[in-house]
Design a protein around this motif. Structure first.
Motif, PDB file in Angstrom:
ATOM      1  N   ASP A 254       0.889  -1.037   0.007  1.00 14.73           N
ATOM      2  CA  ASP A 254       0.026   0.065  -0.034  1.00 14.73           C
ATOM      3  C   ASP A 254       0.734   1.316  -0.186  1.00 14.73           C
ATOM      4  N   ARG A 255       1.987   1.331   0.930  1.00 17.17           N
ATOM      5  CA  ARG A 255       2.797   2.567   0.758  1.00 17.17           C
ATOM      6  C   ARG A 255       3.504   2.696  -0.473  1.00 17.17           C
ATOM      7  N   PHE A 256       4.054   1.610  -1.051  1.00 15.99           N
ATOM      8  CA  PHE A 256       4.677   1.528  -2.362  1.00 15.99           C
ATOM      9  C   PHE A 256       3.499   2.272  -3.419  1.00 15.99           C
ATOM     10  N   VAL A 257       2.508   1.836  -3.366  1.00 16.28           N
ATOM     11  CA  VAL A 257       1.570   2.321  -4.423  1.00 16.28           C
ATOM     12  C   VAL A 257       1.293   3.825  -4.074  1.00 16.28           C
ATOM     13  N   GLU A 258       1.163   3.928  -2.942  1.00 12.96           N
ATOM     14  CA  GLU A 258       0.792   5.364  -2.406  1.00 12.96           C
ATOM     15  C   GLU A 258       2.052   6.655  -3.077  1.00 12.96           C
ATOM     16  N   LEU A 259       3.387   5.855  -2.798  1.00 17.75           N
ATOM     17  CA  LEU A 259       4.532   6.699  -3.090  1.00 17.75           C
ATOM     18  C   LEU A 259       4.470   6.845  -4.676  1.00 17.75           C
ATOM     19  N   SER A 260       4.310   5.803  -5.471  1.00 15.12           N
ATOM     20  CA  SER A 260       4.327   5.953  -6.831  1.00 15.12           C
ATOM     21  C   SER A 260       3.355   6.854  -7.359  1.00 15.12           C
ATOM     22  N   ARG A 261       2.048   6.882  -6.975  1.00 15.98           N
ATOM     23  CA  ARG A 261       0.891   7.576  -7.067  1.00 15.98           C
ATOM     24  C   ARG A 261       1.399   9.227  -6.873  1.00 15.98           C
ATOM     25  N   GLU A 262       1.997   9.527  -5.670  1.00 19.85           N
ATOM     26  CA  GLU A 262       2.339  10.678  -5.389  1.00 19.85           C
ATOM     27  C   GLU A 262       3.396  11.260  -6.690  1.00 19.85           C
ATOM     28  N   ALA A 263       4.574  10.359  -6.752  1.00 20.51           N
ATOM     29  CA  ALA A 263       5.506  10.634  -7.798  1.00 20.51           C
ATOM     30  C   ALA A 263       4.560  11.078  -9.063  1.00 20.51           C
ATOM     31  N   ARG A 264       3.642  10.136  -9.499  1.00 21.73           N
ATOM     32  CA  ARG A 264       3.110  10.629 -10.926  1.00 21.73           C
ATOM     33  C   ARG A 264       2.301  11.860 -10.831  1.00 21.73           C
ATOM     34  N   GLN A 265       1.733  12.123  -9.590  1.00 19.75           N
ATOM     35  CA  GLN A 265       0.922  13.399  -9.520  1.00 19.75           C
ATOM     36  C   GLN A 265       1.921  14.472  -9.480  1.00 19.75           C
ATOM     37  N   ILE A 266       2.955  14.519  -9.070  1.00 22.67           N
ATOM     38  CA  ILE A 266       3.970  15.367  -9.135  1.00 22.67           C
ATOM     39  C   ILE A 266       4.473  15.721 -10.252  1.00 22.67           C
ATOM     40  N   ALA A 267       4.876  14.802 -11.109  1.00 29.02           N
ATOM     41  CA  ALA A 267       5.276  14.759 -12.598  1.00 29.02           C
ATOM     42  C   ALA A 267       4.056  15.268 -13.394  1.00 29.02           C
ATOM     43  N   ALA A 268       3.160  14.965 -13.325  1.00 27.12           N
ATOM     44  CA  ALA A 268       1.731  15.109 -14.209  1.00 27.12           C
ATOM     45  C   ALA A 268       1.668  16.733 -14.057  1.00 27.12           C
ATOM     46  N   ALA A 269       1.681  17.292 -12.992  1.00 26.97           N
ATOM     47  CA  ALA A 269       1.439  18.613 -12.626  1.00 26.97           C
ATOM     48  C   ALA A 269       2.563  19.767 -13.164  1.00 26.97           C
ATOM     49  N   ILE A 270       3.556  19.280 -13.501  1.00 32.94           N
ATOM     50  CA  ILE A 270       4.815  19.974 -13.740  1.00 32.94           C
ATOM     51  C   ILE A 270       4.605  20.906 -15.174  1.00 32.94           C
ATOM     52  N   GLN A 271       4.735  22.120 -14.925  1.00 33.91           N
ATOM     53  CA  GLN A 271       4.488  22.868 -15.969  1.00 33.91           C
ATOM     54  C   GLN A 271       6.110  23.507 -16.300  1.00 33.91           C
ATOM     55  N   ILE A 272       6.731  23.412 -17.427  1.00 30.84           N
ATOM     56  CA  ILE A 272       7.973  23.805 -17.610  1.00 30.84           C
ATOM     57  C   ILE A 272       7.930  24.839 -18.816  1.00 30.84           C
ATOM     58  N   ALA A 273       7.990  26.274 -18.449  1.00 30.71           N
ATOM     59  CA  ALA A 273       8.206  27.290 -19.414  1.00 30.71           C
ATOM     60  C   ALA A 273       9.460  28.043 -19.513  1.00 30.71           C
ATOM     61  N   THR A 274      10.244  27.924 -18.278  1.00 22.34           N
ATOM     62  CA  THR A 274      11.659  28.577 -18.295  1.00 22.34           C
ATOM     63  C   THR A 274      12.439  27.391 -17.580  1.00 22.34           C
ATOM     64  N   GLU A 275      13.891  27.868 -17.516  1.00 20.54           N
ATOM     65  CA  GLU A 275      14.711  27.084 -16.874  1.00 20.54           C
ATOM     66  C   GLU A 275      14.860  27.134 -15.674  1.00 20.54           C
ATOM     67  N   ASP A 276      14.203  27.964 -14.869  1.00 14.69           N
ATOM     68  CA  ASP A 276      13.916  28.063 -13.438  1.00 14.69           C
ATOM     69  C   ASP A 276      12.699  27.039 -12.893  1.00 14.69           C
ATOM     70  N   ASP A 277      11.792  26.974 -13.969  1.00 11.97           N
ATOM     71  CA  ASP A 277      10.820  25.902 -13.727  1.00 11.97           C
ATOM     72  C   ASP A 277      11.330  24.364 -14.196  1.00 11.97           C
ATOM     73  N   LEU A 278      12.293  24.403 -14.952  1.00 13.20           N
ATOM     74  CA  LEU A 278      12.937  22.884 -15.178  1.00 13.20           C
ATOM     75  C   LEU A 278      13.693  22.566 -13.829  1.00 13.20           C
ATOM     76  N   ARG A 279      14.334  23.389 -13.255  1.00 13.42           N
ATOM     77  CA  ARG A 279      15.177  23.143 -12.105  1.00 13.42           C
ATOM     78  C   ARG A 279      14.182  22.837 -10.897  1.00 13.42           C
ATOM     79  N   VAL A 280      13.124  23.314 -10.738  1.00 15.13           N
ATOM     80  CA  VAL A 280      12.084  23.079  -9.830  1.00 15.13           C
ATOM     81  C   VAL A 280      11.592  21.718  -9.930  1.00 15.13           C
ATOM     82  N   ALA A 281      11.342  21.386 -11.475  1.00 13.80           N
ATOM     83  CA  ALA A 281      10.650  20.082 -11.660  1.00 13.80           C
ATOM     84  C   ALA A 281      11.727  19.134 -11.398  1.00 13.80           C
ATOM     85  N   LEU A 282      13.054  19.325 -11.697  1.00 13.37           N
ATOM     86  CA  LEU A 282      13.828  18.338 -11.498  1.00 13.37           C
ATOM     87  C   LEU A 282      13.972  17.965  -9.784  1.00 13.37           C
TER      88      LEU A 282
END
Length: 144
Positions: A100-128
């Motif tokens: 359950d925790r493994f799945v929760e962490l993978s879903r949280e990671a997916r939500q983080i990546a899916a919400a990323i908006q990269i318009a600038t190099e600063d956005d890119l650093r925050v995303a990484l």
């Protein structure tokens, strides 16, 4: 060569090298999850290369790459659902004893990546930083 074409060439080469690296894996389940993880890692390296200035920053390529990472993260629960082992795998058995925790962490990671908006190099650093933190949270407990 346009940035999008460079990206496609680089992504193709990375995928080919990942496929070669997994030829010794006997278990098809392990091979599938290792392939998915390698795709996520290679996409992350593309973003890292842009952040370091090794390749030119391209907001469209960066955003497309972040989406590919989210798609790979989305596949993790299904790929790991069946317990499997292989001597070349770095996956720890705690994945299945703490499912359950493994799945929760993978879903949280997916939500983080899916919400990323990269318009600038600063956005890119925050995303990484966000992607790296979410991946590390899972790897600390579930990867050798």
């Amino acid at each position: 060569m346009p940035n999008r074409l460079k990206f496609l060439v680089l992504a193709s080469l990375m995928a080919a090298s990942a496929a070669i690296a997994h030829t010794n894996v006997k278990d098809p389940t392990v091979r599938a999850w290792m392939h998915n993880m390698m795709q996520i890692a290679e996409a992350t390296k593309i973003l890292g290369s842009m952040a370091k200035g090794e390749t030119a920053f391209d907001a469209d390529v960066a955003s497309d790459t972040a989406q590919r990472i989210a798609e790979g993260l989305d596949r993790i629960p299904a790929l790991f659902e069946v317990p499997a082992t292989d001597p070349t795998s770095e996956a720890l058995p705690t994945i299945w004893t703490d499912w359950d925790r493994f799945v929760e962490l993978s879903r949280e990671a997916r939500q983080i990546a899916a919400a990323i908006q990269i318009a600038t190099e600063d956005d890119l650093r925050v995303a990484l930083k966000s992607i790296g933190g979410s991946c590390s949270a899972c790897h600390e407990d579930y990867r050798e």
